[in-house]
Design a protein around this motif. Structure first.
Motif, short mmCIF file in Angstrom:
data_model
loop_
_atom_site.label_atom_id
_atom_site.label_comp_id
_atom_site.label_asym_id
_atom_site.label_seq_id
_atom_site.Cartn_x
_atom_site.Cartn_y
_atom_site.Cartn_z
N UNK A 283 28.01 55.02 69.55
CA UNK A 283 28.41 53.74 68.96
C UNK A 283 29.11 54.01 67.64
N UNK A 284 30.17 53.26 67.36
CA UNK A 284 30.97 53.50 66.17
C UNK A 284 30.14 53.39 64.90
N UNK A 285 29.06 52.60 64.94
CA UNK A 285 28.19 52.44 63.76
C UNK A 285 27.46 53.74 63.42
N UNK A 286 27.25 54.59 64.40
CA UNK A 286 26.48 55.81 64.16
C UNK A 286 27.34 56.97 63.68
N UNK A 287 28.64 56.79 63.59
CA UNK A 287 29.53 57.86 63.16
C UNK A 287 29.59 57.91 61.64
N UNK A 288 29.37 59.09 61.09
CA UNK A 288 29.42 59.29 59.64
C UNK A 288 30.79 59.82 59.25
N UNK A 289 31.46 59.10 58.37
CA UNK A 289 32.79 59.49 57.90
C UNK A 289 32.77 59.50 56.38
N UNK A 290 33.26 60.60 55.82
CA UNK A 290 33.31 60.75 54.35
C UNK A 290 31.93 60.53 53.73
N UNK A 291 30.89 60.99 54.43
CA UNK A 291 29.54 60.88 53.92
C UNK A 291 28.93 59.51 54.02
N UNK A 292 29.62 58.57 54.67
CA UNK A 292 29.11 57.21 54.79
C UNK A 292 28.97 56.84 56.26
N UNK A 293 27.78 56.43 56.67
CA UNK A 293 27.53 56.04 58.05
C UNK A 293 28.03 54.63 58.30
N UNK A 294 28.72 54.45 59.43
CA UNK A 294 29.23 53.12 59.78
C UNK A 294 30.46 52.72 59.01
N UNK A 295 31.14 53.69 58.39
CA UNK A 295 32.31 53.36 57.58
C UNK A 295 33.43 52.74 58.43
N UNK A 296 33.62 53.27 59.63
CA UNK A 296 34.69 52.78 60.49
C UNK A 296 34.39 51.40 61.07
N UNK A 297 33.11 51.07 61.16
CA UNK A 297 32.74 49.79 61.78
C UNK A 297 33.24 48.60 60.97
N UNK A 298 33.40 48.78 59.68
CA UNK A 298 33.80 47.65 58.85
C UNK A 298 35.20 47.15 59.20
N UNK A 299 36.01 48.00 59.82
CA UNK A 299 37.35 47.57 60.20
C UNK A 299 37.33 46.60 61.38
N UNK A 300 36.20 46.48 62.06
CA UNK A 300 36.07 45.55 63.17
C UNK A 300 35.42 44.23 62.74
N UNK A 301 34.79 44.22 61.59
CA UNK A 301 34.03 43.05 61.15
C UNK A 301 34.68 42.31 59.99
N UNK A 302 35.78 42.84 59.48
CA UNK A 302 36.41 42.23 58.31
C UNK A 302 37.67 41.47 58.72
N UNK A 303 37.83 40.30 58.16
CA UNK A 303 39.01 39.48 58.42
C UNK A 303 40.09 39.68 57.38
N UNK A 304 39.80 40.47 56.35
CA UNK A 304 40.77 40.75 55.29
C UNK A 304 41.11 42.24 55.29
N UNK A 305 42.31 42.59 54.84
CA UNK A 305 42.70 44.00 54.79
C UNK A 305 41.73 44.81 53.92
N UNK A 306 41.44 46.01 54.37
CA UNK A 306 40.52 46.89 53.65
C UNK A 306 41.27 48.05 53.03
N UNK A 307 40.59 48.71 52.08
CA UNK A 307 41.20 49.85 51.42
C UNK A 307 41.35 51.01 52.39
N UNK A 308 42.19 51.94 51.99
CA UNK A 308 42.37 53.15 52.79
C UNK A 308 41.11 54.03 52.71
N UNK A 309 40.99 54.94 53.67
CA UNK A 309 39.84 55.85 53.70
C UNK A 309 40.27 57.21 53.15
N UNK A 310 39.44 57.78 52.30
CA UNK A 310 39.69 59.10 51.76
C UNK A 310 38.68 60.07 52.38
N UNK A 311 39.18 61.08 53.10
CA UNK A 311 38.34 62.06 53.78
C UNK A 311 38.80 63.46 53.40
#
Length: 430
Positions: A283-311
């Motif tokens: 599940x996308x929520x369980x993926x850890x990116x840049x030391x943060x778990x569920x970082x990618x999931x926020x792109x599915x739950x937000x109605x406003x543009x989000x900041x870029x990801x730094x990895x």
């Protein structure tokens, strides 16, 4: 032709309706090449099942022969559609060409021709007759030489299809293996009953008998329906990789309706620093990116543009798009991460350059516009109302500095003795 409804025909009619329903249902879930061939094969199988159901209720040899010919329109060609379905599903689209399709249809077309002209050569059925079994009459015959050619060709295509599925089974992630099992089981159902039927013929078991292969196709329809409903068989499967090129620079992640990662390209593996075989099915929520778990999931739950990801020092512009929506429902999502590190570095350099230029511009003082100057003393008034000498005003509003001297006219007026001496000695300067 006289026809009567017999109990054996009822499940065949029900099965035919189920086959047709499954065909249109598969197309409604997404018009992929595999779904199209599934629909074609199910419609052809429905033709065969209906033909056999009508054959069971005939009371004359002519009626039996007529509906057997109708049934062969579907029975001879359906295995080709199944084979093309498996080619599409296992990502062998390059083999699906008009020439190859016509080549695959050569034997089925000959089979149909021989079936409709059987009375002249009996290459399909020999000694065709009706025998009463209980309260119904069933067809009995001796298989002709081309009958066995068609049998061999049909089973060859099905066995090749199963072979491709077995090979695919060991190459795809666990999530896709359930889909492969569903397809393989669906194919094995008619094959198993067909072999039982052939063993019955070869073993000299008294004929006539009911051809249970027609009923096996109903089982196939049920199994495929289960796959379509429960495993999203043609929503998003291995064929989704056709849209993802392994040499893409962008990181592409395919996510199903249950928020599970079902595919990603090598660029995404490198960006996320994880192996494809490990993250597939998670599940996308369980993926850890840049030391943060569920970082990618926020792109599915937000109605406003989000900041870029730094990895790992790299900056990614991330976007999400839906896949093949039907009736307002999404079949999944594509998450695309584009590396904009170089662009961001250039933007920072551009910002620094603009700041430097602005600072330099602020240091440069220029005089422009109308300057209020006294007609008598020649003082200049600034924007605050204060009067300054020309030297002070110019110094404060530019980078110019004054050095003092005296012009020839003033020299003559103020110091005539120095002017006369200059005329006597022109090389001497005031």
């Amino acid at each position: 032709m006289e026809w009567q409804l017999v109990p054996y025909a009822i499940p065949l009619f029900v099965g035919a309706m189920l086959l047709i329903f499954t065909a249109f249902f598969a197309l409604s879930r997404g018009s992929t090449l595999a779904a199209i061939f599934l629909a074609i094969s199910n419609i052809l199988l429905a033709v065969y099942v209906v033909g056999y159901a009508m054959e069971l209720g005939q009371n004359t040899e002519y009626g039996v022969l007529f509906w057997a010919r109708i049934g062969y329109l579907g029975l001879a060609t359906a295995p080709v559609a199944w084979f093309l379905l498996i080619l599409a599903y296992t990502d062998r689209r390059k083999l699906i060409s008009l020439f190859n399709i016509l080549l695959l249809l050569a034997i089925p077309v000959i089979t149909i021709i021989f079936a409709w002209t059987n009375q002249y050569h009996e290459w399909m059925w020999q000694n065709l007759r009706l025998e009463k079994v209980g309260e119904i009459k069933l067809a009995s015959f001796t298989p002709g030489p081309w009958y066995w050619v068609n049998v061999a060709y049909t089973n060859l295509l099905i066995l090749l299809s199963i072979g491709m599925l077995i090979r695919t089974f060991f190459r795809v992630p666990k999530l896709f293996r359930r889909q492969v099992i569903v397809l393989s089981t669906g194919l094995l159902a008619p094959v198993a009953t067909y072999f039982i039927y052939l063993i019955t013929l070869a073993g000299g078991v008294p004929l006539p008998g009911v051809n249970w292969q027609a009923y096996a196709f109903i089982i196939t329809a049920l199994i495929i329906s289960l796959g379509v409903l429960n495993y999203q068989l043609f929503d998003v499967g291995p064929v989704a990789r056709d849209a993802i090129f392994d040499d893409m620079d962008d990181s592409v992640i395919v996510i199903d309706k249950r928020m599970r990662i079902i595919d990603l390209n090598p660029a995404a593996e490198q960006s996320l620093s994880c192996a494809r075989a490990v993250v597939i099915g998670q599940v996308i929520h369980d993926i850890t990116v840049a030391g943060e778990k569920g970082l990618l999931e926020r792109y599915f739950n937000s109605s406003t543009p989000l900041d870029d990801i730094s990895i790992n020092g790299r900056v990614f512009d991330t976007s999400v798009s839906q896949l093949a929506r039907k009736r307002g429902q999404s079949n999944g999502w594509l998450l695309v991460m584009r590396d904009i590190s170089k662009r961001r570095e250039m933007e920072e350099k551009q910002k620094k350059l603009i700041a430097d230029l602005q600072a330099a511009y602020n240091k440069v003082k220029t005089l422009s516009g109308l300057l209020p100057i006294c007609a008598n003393c020649k003082k200049i008034r600034d924007d605050k109302g204060y009067w300054h000498t020309v030297e002070v005003y110019v110094r404060d509003h530019s980078n110019a500095e004054f050095s003092h001297g005296i012009c020839p006219d003033c020299l003559t007026e103020l110091y005539p003795e120095f002017r006369d001496e200059e005329h006597k000695n022109p090389d001497k300067k005031a």
